[in-house]
Design a protein around this motif. Structure first.
Motif, PDB file in Angstrom:
ATOM      1  N   GLU A   1       3.043  -0.199  16.069  1.00 59.55           N
ATOM      2  CA  GLU A   1       1.988   0.761  15.833  1.00 59.55           C
ATOM      3  C   GLU A   1       1.921   1.441  14.334  1.00 59.55           C
ATOM      4  OE1 GLU A   1      -0.369   4.621  17.831  1.00 59.55           O
ATOM      5  OE2 GLU A   1       1.554   3.900  18.843  1.00 59.55           O
ATOM      6  N   ARG A   2       0.831   1.409  13.805  1.00 59.79           N
ATOM      7  CA  ARG A   2       0.625   2.216  12.182  1.00 59.79           C
ATOM      8  C   ARG A   2       0.179   3.695  12.606  1.00 59.79           C
ATOM      9  NH1 ARG A   2      -3.039  -2.986  10.990  1.00 59.79           N
ATOM     10  NH2 ARG A   2      -1.420  -4.745  10.498  1.00 59.79           N
ATOM     11  N   LYS A   3       0.745   4.492  11.415  1.00 55.76           N
ATOM     12  CA  LYS A   3       0.258   5.886  11.310  1.00 55.76           C
ATOM     13  C   LYS A   3      -1.008   5.894  10.621  1.00 55.76           C
ATOM     14  CE  LYS A   3       2.871   7.435   7.522  1.00 55.76           C
ATOM     15  NZ  LYS A   3       3.792   8.621   6.884  1.00 55.76           N
ATOM     16  N   ASN A   4      -1.244   5.056   9.813  1.00 54.87           N
ATOM     17  CA  ASN A   4      -2.553   4.650   9.009  1.00 54.87           C
ATOM     18  C   ASN A   4      -2.728   3.562   8.501  1.00 54.87           C
ATOM     19  OD1 ASN A   4      -1.131   4.932   6.418  1.00 54.87           O
ATOM     20  ND2 ASN A   4      -1.121   7.098   6.654  1.00 54.87           N
ATOM     21  N   GLU A   5      -3.830   2.974   7.951  1.00 56.56           N
ATOM     22  CA  GLU A   5      -3.856   1.844   7.224  1.00 56.56           C
ATOM     23  C   GLU A   5      -5.039   1.956   6.278  1.00 56.56           C
ATOM     24  OE1 GLU A   5      -5.960  -1.607   9.506  1.00 56.56           O
ATOM     25  OE2 GLU A   5      -5.095  -0.520  11.090  1.00 56.56           O
ATOM     26  N   LEU A   6      -5.113   1.309   5.054  1.00 55.58           N
ATOM     27  CA  LEU A   6      -6.177   1.232   3.931  1.00 55.58           C
ATOM     28  C   LEU A   6      -6.835  -0.266   4.235  1.00 55.58           C
ATOM     29  CD1 LEU A   6      -4.657   3.274   1.281  1.00 55.58           C
ATOM     30  CD2 LEU A   6      -6.260   4.140   2.993  1.00 55.58           C
ATOM     31  N   VAL A   7      -7.948  -0.360   4.089  1.00 63.90           N
ATOM     32  CA  VAL A   7      -8.384  -1.694   3.745  1.00 63.90           C
ATOM     33  C   VAL A   7      -8.475  -2.397   2.494  1.00 63.90           C
ATOM     34  CG1 VAL A   7     -10.783  -3.089   4.177  1.00 63.90           C
ATOM     35  CG2 VAL A   7     -10.060  -1.097   5.679  1.00 63.90           C
ATOM     36  N   ARG A   8      -8.977  -1.458   1.462  1.00 65.35           N
ATOM     37  CA  ARG A   8      -8.795  -1.749   0.021  1.00 65.35           C
ATOM     38  C   ARG A   8      -8.121  -0.810  -0.622  1.00 65.35           C
ATOM     39  NH1 ARG A   8     -14.518  -3.688  -2.373  1.00 65.35           N
ATOM     40  NH2 ARG A   8     -13.039  -4.245  -3.954  1.00 65.35           N
ATOM     41  N   PRO A   9      -6.719  -0.799  -1.106  1.00 67.79           N
ATOM     42  CA  PRO A   9      -6.032  -1.917  -0.781  1.00 67.79           C
ATOM     43  C   PRO A   9      -5.347  -2.125   0.698  1.00 67.79           C
ATOM     44  CG  PRO A   9      -4.476  -0.218  -1.767  1.00 67.79           C
ATOM     45  CD  PRO A   9      -6.045   0.355  -1.807  1.00 67.79           C
ATOM     46  N   PRO A  10      -5.173  -3.442   1.309  1.00 65.43           N
ATOM     47  CA  PRO A  10      -4.590  -3.568   2.323  1.00 65.43           C
ATOM     48  C   PRO A  10      -3.076  -3.183   2.560  1.00 65.43           C
ATOM     49  CG  PRO A  10      -4.784  -5.773   1.321  1.00 65.43           C
ATOM     50  CD  PRO A  10      -5.363  -4.756   0.414  1.00 65.43           C
ATOM     51  N   ILE A  11      -2.955  -2.025   3.114  1.00 60.76           N
ATOM     52  CA  ILE A  11      -1.744  -1.510   3.254  1.00 60.76           C
ATOM     53  C   ILE A  11      -1.399  -0.591   4.447  1.00 60.76           C
ATOM     54  CG2 ILE A  11      -2.283   0.205   1.536  1.00 60.76           C
ATOM     55  CD1 ILE A  11       0.910  -0.211   0.409  1.00 60.76           C
ATOM     56  N   SER A  12      -0.358  -0.423   5.209  1.00 61.21           N
ATOM     57  CA  SER A  12      -0.164   0.428   6.161  1.00 61.21           C
ATOM     58  C   SER A  12       0.926   1.545   5.819  1.00 61.21           C
ATOM     59  CB  SER A  12      -0.019  -0.381   7.637  1.00 61.21           C
ATOM     60  OG  SER A  12       0.956  -0.931   7.263  1.00 61.21           O
ATOM     61  N   ASN A  13       0.725   2.454   6.700  1.00 61.14           N
ATOM     62  CA  ASN A  13       2.058   3.457   6.817  1.00 61.14           C
ATOM     63  C   ASN A  13       2.280   4.327   5.394  1.00 61.14           C
ATOM     64  OD1 ASN A  13       2.480   2.837   9.691  1.00 61.14           O
ATOM     65  ND2 ASN A  13       3.326   1.170   9.086  1.00 61.14           N
ATOM     66  N   VAL A  14       1.100   4.502   4.800  1.00 60.10           N
ATOM     67  CA  VAL A  14       1.108   5.177   3.454  1.00 60.10           C
ATOM     68  C   VAL A  14       1.406   6.622   3.779  1.00 60.10           C
ATOM     69  CG1 VAL A  14       0.023   5.498   1.314  1.00 60.10           C
ATOM     70  CG2 VAL A  14      -0.034   3.222   2.477  1.00 60.10           C
ATOM     71  N   ASP A  15       2.670   6.973   2.861  1.00 56.95           N
ATOM     72  CA  ASP A  15       2.892   8.613   2.754  1.00 56.95           C
ATOM     73  C   ASP A  15       2.058   9.353   1.945  1.00 56.95           C
ATOM     74  OD1 ASP A  15       4.923   8.757   4.912  1.00 56.95           O
ATOM     75  OD2 ASP A  15       5.887   7.211   3.417  1.00 56.95           O
ATOM     76  N   GLN A  16       1.618   8.680   0.690  1.00 54.21           N
ATOM     77  CA  GLN A  16       0.842   9.421  -0.168  1.00 54.21           C
ATOM     78  C   GLN A  16       0.336   8.471  -1.333  1.00 54.21           C
ATOM     79  OE1 GLN A  16       3.576  12.021  -2.584  1.00 54.21           O
ATOM     80  NE2 GLN A  16       4.488  10.468  -3.578  1.00 54.21           N
ATOM     81  N   ALA A  17      -0.938   8.832  -1.722  1.00 53.81           N
ATOM     82  CA  ALA A  17      -1.503   7.864  -2.753  1.00 53.81           C
ATOM     83  C   ALA A  17      -1.671   8.626  -4.038  1.00 53.81           C
ATOM     84  CB  ALA A  17      -2.738   7.669  -2.254  1.00 53.81           C
ATOM     85  N   ILE A  18      -1.070   8.040  -5.223  1.00 53.12           N
ATOM     86  CA  ILE A  18      -1.121   8.273  -6.527  1.00 53.12           C
ATOM     87  C   ILE A  18      -2.402   7.822  -7.112  1.00 53.12           C
ATOM     88  CG2 ILE A  18       0.101   8.511  -8.819  1.00 53.12           C
ATOM     89  CD1 ILE A  18       1.836   9.349  -6.421  1.00 53.12           C
ATOM     90  N   LEU A  19      -3.320   8.392  -7.327  1.00 53.73           N
ATOM     91  CA  LEU A  19      -4.814   8.130  -7.648  1.00 53.73           C
ATOM     92  C   LEU A  19      -4.743   8.281  -9.071  1.00 53.73           C
ATOM     93  CD1 LEU A  19      -6.995   9.935  -5.249  1.00 53.73           C
ATOM     94  CD2 LEU A  19      -6.048   7.515  -4.937  1.00 53.73           C
ATOM     95  N   VAL A  20      -4.817   7.156  -9.786  1.00 55.25           N
ATOM     96  CA  VAL A  20      -4.555   6.901 -11.270  1.00 55.25           C
ATOM     97  C   VAL A  20      -5.726   6.911 -12.181  1.00 55.25           C
ATOM     98  CG1 VAL A  20      -3.251   5.692 -13.136  1.00 55.25           C
ATOM     99  CG2 VAL A  20      -2.364   5.953 -10.922  1.00 55.25           C
ATOM    100  N   PHE A  21      -6.245   7.938 -12.711  1.00 53.47           N
ATOM    101  CA  PHE A  21      -7.451   7.704 -13.649  1.00 53.47           C
ATOM    102  C   PHE A  21      -7.140   8.134 -14.754  1.00 53.47           C
ATOM    103  CE2 PHE A  21      -9.101   7.837  -9.396  1.00 53.47           C
ATOM    104  CZ  PHE A  21     -10.465   7.488  -9.449  1.00 53.47           C
TER     105      PHE A  21
END
Length: 293
Positions: free
Chosen positions: A61-81
């Motif tokens: 079972e996943r705690k979360n998932e993203l569609v784009r990018p396709p990845i699961s169980n992410v703890d944090q996102a480094i949003l690079v701008f």
């Protein structure tokens, strides 16, 4: 049966990191039948045919998932701008933030290419950084050339899975090359004709950086709010959610309702007007979304 984590998916193969090392696995046919699509980041049960090959039997079972990018169980996102080349976009950043907040992932805003900014651009970025910090976000200003901000960013990558996400050409791969010079990830300059970066990262892969795992993901420039309902959107803007608790009416959309605390906060410049405008634009987009059947 042994268990492990998928660290790369490529051409129908899943590379699972287990206690014995990395095993190249295929998914059982039952996954296709049940419409289960293993993702990078998944914890799986697998059966090893030999030291290097095997089959995935079960996706945990996943705690979360993203569609784009396709990845699961992410703890944090480094949003690079990037501050420049391409120009810093609060609209695009807010789209990313909404999706990250909706998926209950901790966002860290990383603004790159600060070495390329002039005095006016530095001042503008500093103001934006202050706005987002007041909303509760961590903002780190960086440069892959001068290594500005690298020491501040590194501790956030310790432990868990971090995903590097952002528009093409903003310097995600360059940043990872500074964090782990032995990677030598391919980077490309901005296409002057299109005004955007060429896609240099073509698959999702988890890379060990310090004691954490980092995903360098393919760049993209459009995000859809396919799963977010209108009533949920305000919760994806922390400062709007906080002020919204003071509104006279429960379920206030902060549009034309009387005694709206959010609109009052915008007028008093406690909430940046551009953030509120993005909220209204996204809300309209969600309300006009075609129903799915």
């Amino acid at each position: 049966m042994p268990e492990g984590k998928i660290i790369k998916a490529l051409s129908g193969f899943y590379y699972v990191l287990g206690e014995e090392g990395i095993v190249q696995c295929r998914g059982r046919g039952v996954f296709r039948k049940n419409k289960v699509n293993p993702l990078v980041g998944d914890y799986v049960v697998y059966q090893a045919e030999n030291d290097r090959e095997g089959y995935i039997l079960e996706v945990k079972e996943r705690k979360n998932e993203l569609v784009r990018p396709p990845i699961s169980n992410v703890d944090q996102a480094i949003l690079v701008f990037s501050a420049v080349e391409p120009e810093f976009s609060t609209t695009l950043l807010d789209r990313f933030l909404v999706l990250i907040e909706f998926n209950h992932i901790t966002p860290i805003i990383c603004i790159t290419k600060m070495d390329l900014t002039d005095v006016a651009q530095k001042s503008s970025i500093a103001q934006y950084a202050s706005d987002y910090q007041k909303a509760g976000y961590t903002v780190i200003l960086t440069s892959s050339e001068t290594e500005l901000g690298i020491k501040e960013l590194t501790p956030f990558l310790e432990g868990g899975i971090s995903v590097f996400a952002g528009q093409s050409g903003v310097g995600k791969s360059s940043l990872l090359n500074v964090l782990r010079p032995d990677l030598d990830i391919l980077t490309n300059e901005i296409s002057t004709h299109l005004g955007r970066g060429k896609h240099t990262t073509r698959h999702v892969e988890l890379i060990k950086v310090g004691n954490g795992l980092v995903a360098d993901t393919p760049g993209f420039s459009s995000l859809e709010f396919t799963d977010i309902e209108a009533e949920q959107l305000s919760q994806c803007f922390p400062e709007i959610a906080l002020e919204g608790e003071k509104c006279k009416y429960r379920g206030c959309f902060h549009l034309s309702e009387p005694k709206c605390a959010v609109k009052a906060a915008v007028l008093q410049e406690q909430i940046p007007e551009y953030r509120f405008n993005h909220y209204k634009d996204f809300l309209q987009e969600i309300k006009e979304r075609k129903p799915r059947y």
